[in-house]
Design an enzyme around this catalytic site. Structure first.
Site, PDB file in Angstrom:
ATOM      1  N   ASP A  54     -53.609 -16.259  13.582  1.00 43.16           N
ATOM      2  CA  ASP A  54     -54.881 -16.912  13.831  1.00 43.16           C
ATOM      3  C   ASP A  54     -54.626 -18.424  13.872  1.00 43.16           C
ATOM      4  O   ASP A  54     -53.675 -18.909  13.276  1.00 43.16           O
ATOM      5  CB  ASP A  54     -55.866 -16.553  12.707  1.00 43.16           C
ATOM      6  CG  ASP A  54     -57.203 -17.254  12.856  1.00 43.16           C
ATOM      7  OD1 ASP A  54     -57.762 -17.207  13.964  1.00 43.16           O
ATOM      8  OD2 ASP A  54     -57.673 -17.855  11.874  1.00 43.16           O
ATOM      9  N   CYS A 109     -50.680  12.044  -5.272  1.00 43.56           N
ATOM     10  CA  CYS A 109     -49.502  11.733  -4.460  1.00 43.56           C
ATOM     11  C   CYS A 109     -49.741  12.177  -3.019  1.00 43.56           C
ATOM     12  O   CYS A 109     -50.782  12.729  -2.682  1.00 43.56           O
ATOM     13  CB  CYS A 109     -48.252  12.406  -5.033  1.00 43.56           C
ATOM     14  SG  CYS A 109     -48.313  14.214  -4.980  1.00 43.56           S
TER      15      CYS A 109
END
Length: 779
Positions: free
Chosen positions: A470, A3
């Site tokens: 793009d 974690c």
């Protein structure tokens, strides 16, 4: 590491070493470490490994002197040169030499072995927990001796299945820390320990005993027989294992981008060797044996082995893997070529200029690695809550036990209240809040063609305000198409004769022209291809005489002029205007005169304009970023409604990262949408990376979200789905936490039986799951 608190602990220890600047990545299980000399000397690698050991983990150096290798690829450390910062990668789950890690030691490392181990424990726990819960919660099912069967079924779950949590909690405790694993482990141990005491010494093991939940244990002053809480321990273990396994699956592919990128390179090369007799021969050798200055051959269809300069031959090289642009680049002696690009037609001899770690492919690989490693560790909401919640609950449980004993209560009453506090606070719903919403959200996304990698992606969508697009393959189709024919004569005749000649060429532009016309029965003879210049051939109809045939030339105007062709000024101006507007054009001629020109473009996808509108509706600012020329970029931007001020054109692959970083430095939170290898590093650098599923594997692996359909409208849909999923997760966390806050005082006052607490805990989990299932209706 399991974690965010694990990440913080390792990072804190590393940064205590003088001259060290470290960033720990949970998903990749690596630390990116920069060593800055202090008093003329930099820390050695042993100091780094020792710092990780002090945090409770093992590590090994996987890269040095400016490079970072994948976690499982061990590289020797070459020392530290001069006063420059030296970069290292440390792997947290690759052990030091001679040390074997126990399979249970890391519950969610992205390796197949740990995934199989978690899956095995989850399956066993699920099968055993179901009868434990039914027998414990339904008095009608409690036959004679039922409690002993429950004990036999529950103990393997509380011990073997829950072992990863106990190990993680013990490791954290040794280093003075607590995590969600700590609370889970203590709750399981307390419930199991009390149940065993009640069974063996408290009279609960008597045959014929039944157990009925009582709401107010304080009312009967705990004079009855002590109760068993085996079902609580089993349910907590099973639910948390399910959450941990879901997390493991989402992390498993996090490190695949670099492996996919490196797989693009050639594996061997046709090395040219000059013998003692002066004759040059080819020898196929592994790519690792190639050195700078060596010459090698590249046949049509082969990958260029490494970066170099063309010595002999002419050809068209497909650079789309690295640039994303669909038009091959014509090369001849003296031109540079890049490793991993594909030679489409002619035979080339190339002299290697950069090999190994110096190639452009390797540089892009390093950009992807650094971008991934350099991302701030994801502070999971549940872990942030538990960082404060866990110590507080432990103090409350001990305080409850002490207050009951000091106020004259019985030991059983005191212990029952303390166990109730632990059990009611056990973060089962907290642990499920993220994985269940993520599973449902990502499952619904998969149905819609949207693949979301993990919870960190959801957190990024909340703050994104700029989306970088793009051009090629994202807004456009990524392939050339004929869009116009410039001629003052017969349009169909020009198209048929030009297409007939171009049909003999393999060049993508030629193929686009050939697809645009039906050449009928036209025949082509004496075809000649002049790479980089044009093609020519004799075209005639079947059975027609030689006098009816035409020698057709198709190519650049300069080449046609060199062949003695007259080019009309008007046609030349229209040709130049088309190219100035970003199109690609070829001119056709016969009988000594240019007859017209054919204009080709990478066409816009039909849905791109609507997709840009959808992104604006979400409050995002679209920016066009492309390696193509400014004319083509401006035209596409105008068609989809992006202002010219938000167009960035003629950007080299490595510079895309810099442009994204510039936007981030200006205060923007950037999402990037791309599809090529050249986009991979920028996708990883952006706060949110979205890859078109029609693109390369590297771009897909580097991105946070993959749009399978290749439809840009999915980008807006994916952001809406991510934000909706994040909102569900926050609701889950709120209700799970609120439930604990409301129930803990009742448990501490002895007003909540631990068995009822177990049922309430299970109900809170059902509430969380039900709330998550609302995502199935997303569209």
């Amino acid at each position: 590491m399991t974690c965010a608190s694990c990440v913080a602990r390792v990072e804190k220890r590393l940064n205590r070493v003088p001259g060290v600047q470290a960033t720990v990545n949970l998903a990749l299980e690596t630390a990116h470490v920069e060593l800055h000399p202090v008093d003329g000397a930099a820390a050695d690698t042993e100091a780094l490994v020792e710092a990780v050991r002090k945090a409770g983990y093992e590590a090994t150096v996987t890269g040095g002197t400016g490079t970072a290798a994948p976690a499982h690829e061990h590289m020797n450390h070459d020392g530290m040169a001069g006063m420059d910062p030296v970069e290292h990668a440390l792997s947290g789950h690759t052990m030091a030499p001679g040390h074997d890690m126990d399979p249970d030691e890391d519950t969610s490392a992205p390796t197949d072995e740990r995934g199989a181990d978690l899956r095995r424990r989850l399956r066993v726990a699920t099968v055993l927990t179901i009868p434990v819960v039914l027998l414990s919660m339904i008095p009608a099912l409690q036959f004679t001796g039922w409690q002993w069967l429950v004990t036999v079924l529950a103990l393997p779950v509380a011990t073997w299945a829950a072992w990863p949590f106990h190990r993680a909690a013990a490791r954290a405790a040794r280093h003075g820390a607590s995590t969600m694993d700590t609370l889970v482990s203590i709750g399981i141990i307390a419930a199991t320990g009390w149940s065993l005491w009640a069974l063996l010494f408290g009279g609960a093991g008597m045959l014929g005993m039944t157990m009925t939940p009582s709401l107010w244990p304080a009312a009967d002053e705990h004079t009855g027989m002590p109760e068993l809480y085996f079902e609580v321990a089993a349910v907590v273990t099973t639910f948390l294992l399910a959450g941990r396994y879901a997390e493991h699956r989402s992390r498993r592919r996090a490190g695949d981008a670099l492996r996919a990128l490196l797989d693009l390179g050639a594996k061997d090369v046709a090395l040219l060797v000059t013998g003692e007799d002066g004759r040059r021969t080819e020898r196929r050798v592994p790519i690792g044996q190639l050195s700078a200055g060596d010459e090698f051959a590249v046949r049509p269809g082969e990958k260029v082995a490494t970066d170099g300069i063309v010595v002999e031959g002419t050809s068209a090289v497909d650079t789309s893997l690295l640039t994303g642009e669909p038009v091959p680049v014509d090369v001849s002696p003296g031109d540079e070529v890049t490793g991993a690009t594909i030679n489409t037609s002619g035979h080339l001899v190339v002299r290697a200029t950069r090999v190994g770690e110096d190639t452009r492919l390797a540089q892009i690989g390093r950009l992807v690695t650094r971008a991934q490693t350099g991302k701030a560790p994801v502070q999971r909401l549940a872990d942030r809550i538990s960082a404060v919640f866990v110590p507080v609950v432990l103090v409350l449980a001990v305080g409850t036990l002490a207050v009951w004993l000091l106020s004259g209560g019985s030991v059983q009453a005191a212990f029952t209240a303390a166990v109730a506090v632990l059990i009611i606070a056990c973060p089962c719903a907290l642990g499920l809040a993220t994985p269940t919403a993520l599973l449902v959200g990502t499952g619904r996304g998969a149905q819609l063609g949207i693949l979301i990698k993990g919870p960190e992606t959801l957190e990024q969508t909340r703050t994104v305000d700029t989306v970088v697009l793009d051009k090629t393959g994202t807004l456009t189709e990524g392939r050339m198409e004929l869009v116009d024919v410039l001629t003052d004569g017969d349009r169909d005749e020009l198209l048929r004769f030009t297409a007939a000649v171009e049909s003999r060429s393999e060049h993508p532009i030629a193929q686009a022209v050939a697809r645009a016309a039906d050449t009928g029965e036209l025949e082509v003879h004496d075809f000649t291809n002049v790479p980089g210049r044009g093609v020519e051939g004799v075209v005639r109809a079947p059975h027609s005489g030689v006098t009816l045939s035409r020698r057709v030339l198709v190519g650049r105007p300069q080449w046609l002029t060199e062949q003695g062709v007259t080019v009309d000024d008007g046609l030349a101006q229209r040709f130049a205007a088309a190219e100035q507007d970003g199109a690609t054009a070829v001119m056709a001629a016969w009988d000594g005169a240019a007859r017209g020109a054919l204009v080709l473009r990478d066409p816009l996808k039909p849905t791109s304009a609507q997709a840009v509108d959808d992104l604006r509706a979400l409050g995002l600012r679209p920016v066009l970023l492309t390696g193509d020329n400014a004319g083509a970029a401006r035209r596409v931007a105008a068609e989809v409604g992006i202002p010219e001020s938000d167009v960035i054109a003629q950007v080299l692959p490595a510079d895309k990262v810099d442009r994204v970083a510039e936007l981030q430095r200006a205060g923007a939170r950037v999402a990037m949408v791309g599809d090529g290898v050249n986009d991979a590093a920028a996708l990883a650098t952006a706060d949110l990376g979205l890859a078109m599923g029609t693109g390369t594997d590297v771009a897909i692996e580097a991105a946070d979200v993959t749009l399978v359909r290749g439809d840009l409208r999915s980008a807006a849909q994916s952001i809406r789905l991510s934000r909706r999923t994040l909102r569900i997760i926050k609701q889950n966390l709120f209700w799970a936490f609120a439930y604990n806050v409301a129930a803990i005082p009742l448990a501490a006052l002895g007003l909540l039986n631990p068995m009822i607490a177990g049922a309430a805990m299970a109900f809170s989990s059902v509430l969380v799951v039900t709330n998550s299932l609302r995502l199935r209706r997303f569209h």
